[in-house]
Design an enzyme around this catalytic site. Structure first.
Site, PDB file in Angstrom:
ATOM      1  N   ASP A  59     -10.652   1.236 -24.051  1.00 38.60           N
ATOM      2  CA  ASP A  59     -10.880   1.166 -22.605  1.00 38.60           C
ATOM      3  C   ASP A  59     -10.614   2.496 -21.916  1.00 38.60           C
ATOM      4  OD1 ASP A  59     -11.616  -1.465 -22.546  1.00 38.60           O
ATOM      5  OD2 ASP A  59      -9.595  -2.198 -22.153  1.00 38.60           O
ATOM      6  N   GLU A  90       2.062  -8.070   8.848  1.00 34.50           N
ATOM      7  CA  GLU A  90       2.245  -6.607   8.916  1.00 34.50           C
ATOM      8  C   GLU A  90       3.106  -6.077   7.778  1.00 34.50           C
ATOM      9  OE1 GLU A  90       0.716  -4.340  10.786  1.00 34.50           O
ATOM     10  OE2 GLU A  90      -0.433  -6.084  11.470  1.00 34.50           O
ATOM     11  N   PRO A 139       0.822  -1.220   0.000  1.00 36.37           N
ATOM     12  CA  PRO A 139       0.000   0.000   0.000  1.00 36.37           C
ATOM     13  C   PRO A 139       0.850   1.262   0.000  1.00 36.37           C
ATOM     14  CG  PRO A 139      -0.244  -1.227   2.079  1.00 36.37           C
ATOM     15  CD  PRO A 139       0.644  -2.041   1.195  1.00 36.37           C
ATOM     16  N   ARG A 153      -4.300  -8.701 -20.552  1.00 36.46           N
ATOM     17  CA  ARG A 153      -5.345  -8.384 -21.540  1.00 36.46           C
ATOM     18  C   ARG A 153      -4.883  -7.347 -22.567  1.00 36.46           C
ATOM     19  NH1 ARG A 153      -8.598  -4.262 -20.881  1.00 36.46           N
ATOM     20  NH2 ARG A 153     -10.484  -5.308 -21.578  1.00 36.46           N
TER      21      ARG A 153
HETATM   22  C1  LIG Z   1      -1.991  -6.338   5.967  1.00 37.82           C
HETATM   23  S1  LIG Z   1      -0.974  -5.766   4.663  1.00 37.82           S
HETATM   24  C2  LIG Z   1       0.255  -4.844   5.530  1.00 37.82           C
HETATM   25  C3  LIG Z   1      -0.040  -3.392   5.556  1.00 37.82           C
HETATM   26  C4  LIG Z   1       1.059  -2.534   6.191  1.00 37.82           C
HETATM   27  N1  LIG Z   1       1.187  -2.787   7.588  1.00 37.82           N
HETATM   28  C5  LIG Z   1       0.717  -1.074   5.952  1.00 37.82           C
HETATM   29  O1  LIG Z   1      -0.068  -0.518   6.720  1.00 37.82           O
HETATM   30  O2  LIG Z   1       1.224  -0.465   4.980  1.00 37.82           O
HETATM   31  C6  LIG Z   1      -0.141  -7.217   4.152  1.00 37.82           C
HETATM   32  C7  LIG Z   1       0.357  -7.202   2.728  1.00 37.82           C
HETATM   33  O3  LIG Z   1      -0.723  -7.034   1.820  1.00 37.82           O
HETATM   34  C8  LIG Z   1      -0.279  -6.400   0.641  1.00 37.82           C
HETATM   35  N2  LIG Z   1      -1.116  -5.222   0.397  1.00 37.82           N
HETATM   36  C9  LIG Z   1      -2.017  -4.685   1.252  1.00 37.82           C
HETATM   37  N3  LIG Z   1      -2.639  -3.633   0.719  1.00 37.82           N
HETATM   38  C10 LIG Z   1      -2.137  -3.477  -0.526  1.00 37.82           C
HETATM   39  C11 LIG Z   1      -2.369  -2.547  -1.580  1.00 37.82           C
HETATM   40  N4  LIG Z   1      -3.233  -1.555  -1.465  1.00 37.82           N
HETATM   41  N5  LIG Z   1      -1.654  -2.704  -2.729  1.00 37.82           N
HETATM   42  C12 LIG Z   1      -0.762  -3.681  -2.859  1.00 37.82           C
HETATM   43  N6  LIG Z   1      -0.494  -4.595  -1.891  1.00 37.82           N
HETATM   44  C13 LIG Z   1      -1.163  -4.506  -0.742  1.00 37.82           C
HETATM   45  C14 LIG Z   1       1.185  -6.044   0.854  1.00 37.82           C
HETATM   46  O4  LIG Z   1       1.988  -7.011   0.196  1.00 37.82           O
HETATM   47  C15 LIG Z   1       1.343  -6.110   2.352  1.00 37.82           C
HETATM   48  O5  LIG Z   1       2.649  -6.423   2.754  1.00 37.82           O
END
Ligand SMILES: C[S@@+](CC[C@H](N)C(=O)[O-])C[C@H]1O[C@@H](n2cnc3c(N)ncnc32)[C@H](O)[C@@H]1O
Length: 254
Positions: free
Chosen positions: A174, A121, A93, A159
């Site tokens: 698109d 996490e 994220p 795609r």
């Molecule tokens: C529960 S999340 C961890 C979030 C992290 N503690 C934070 O607040 O930034 C677990 C994993 O989900 C994936 N993930 C969660 N949200 C994402 C997003 N919006 N885009 C891409 N990957 C995501 C990532 O690989 C991350 O390490």
């Protein structure tokens, strides 16, 4: 193009490898996919891939070593098969937003990508600093893991690859594509001609292709102005709006 994914849940990728247009493209050899489970690169009997965070706090953190081993295994496998090395992409994220333009670049690359799907996490920062080339986010929300983000990105990319869609041009129409000036797509209609007394817009039945194209363009402009005015500004800055587009937008505002 080859995609690798480092994941604790390899079965999740069946959805993009086996189903729909991406599944058909996979069968045709347009793209290939290999998953790598960090648990296969552990040395203890419990096949541990996570541990408590230094400094305390809730949750667990993915350990660096199994991920490093998985990245090395991907590099060796690609070298063995005379395939180019791929950028290591962490789903996060905190990464840069994944957009249609990123999907277009990935679709045009020969190397593909090696996706690292985080869980818990997140991932030990030392792995990120030393092994990750890019970080991509699916949006401003937090998923439980990177798999769904990686699957969405693979789908959006495959795609766009030549041969994946039946009608070669369909991805050009698109939303977000340069061919549409980055605007939102116009509405679509199919049979029946009348649904509960609501008829298909007359222009679409006219057979006049220039009028249809102009109607679609105006619908795109109208929808984009209403829902995503930021995209209108972007198109304007890139010089992608014609004088006719500008006249239509001005008329809309009055
Ligand atoms: C529960 S999340 C961890 C979030 C992290 N503690 C934070 O607040 O930034 C677990 C994993 O989900 C994936 N993930 C969660 N949200 C994402 C997003 N919006 N885009 C891409 N990957 C995501 C990532 O690989 C991350 O390490």
């Amino acid at each position: 193009m080859r995609i690798d994914a480092i994941t604790l849940f390899p079965d999740m990728f069946g959805i993009v490898r086996d189903a729909g247009v991406t599944g058909r493209a996979h069968k045709q050899g347009i793209w290939s996919m290999q998953t790598w489970n960090p648990r296969d690169f552990t040395t203890d009997t419990h096949r541990t891939v996570d541990d408590r965070p230094y400094g305390g706090g809730p949750g667990m953190v993915m350990m660096a070593e199994p991920l490093i081993q998985a990245v090395c295994a991907i590099r060796e496998d690609r070298a063995r098969q005379h395939q180019p090395d791929a950028p290591v992409v962490l789903l996060s994220p905190t990464g840069r937003p994944f957009t249609q333009s990123v999907a277009n670049s990935l679709a045009a690359s020969t190397a593909g990508a090696a996706f690292v799907c985080g869980r818990y996490e997140g991932v030990d920062q030392r792995f990120i600093d030393q092994y990750v080339d890019e970080q991509w986010s699916l949006g401003d929300f937090v998923l439980s893991g990177g798999e769904i983000a990686a699957i969405a990105m693979i789908d959006a990319t495959v795609r766009l690859m030549p041969g994946t869609l039946n009608h070669g041009d369909s991805s050009l129409q698109d939303s977000f594509q340069d061919s549409l000036s980055g605007l939102l797509d116009s509405p679509h209609f199919t049979r029946p001609e009348k649904l509960d007394s609501v008829a298909v817009p007359e222009v679409l039945m006219s057979g006049n292709h220039a009028h249809i194209a102009r109607w679609r363009r105006e619908q795109s402009l109208m929808l984009t102005l209403e829902k995503r005015p930021d995209l209108i500004e972007q198109a304007r800055k890139k010089g992608l709006l014609s004088a006719a587009d500008e006249r239509f937008l001005t008329a809309l505002k009055t």
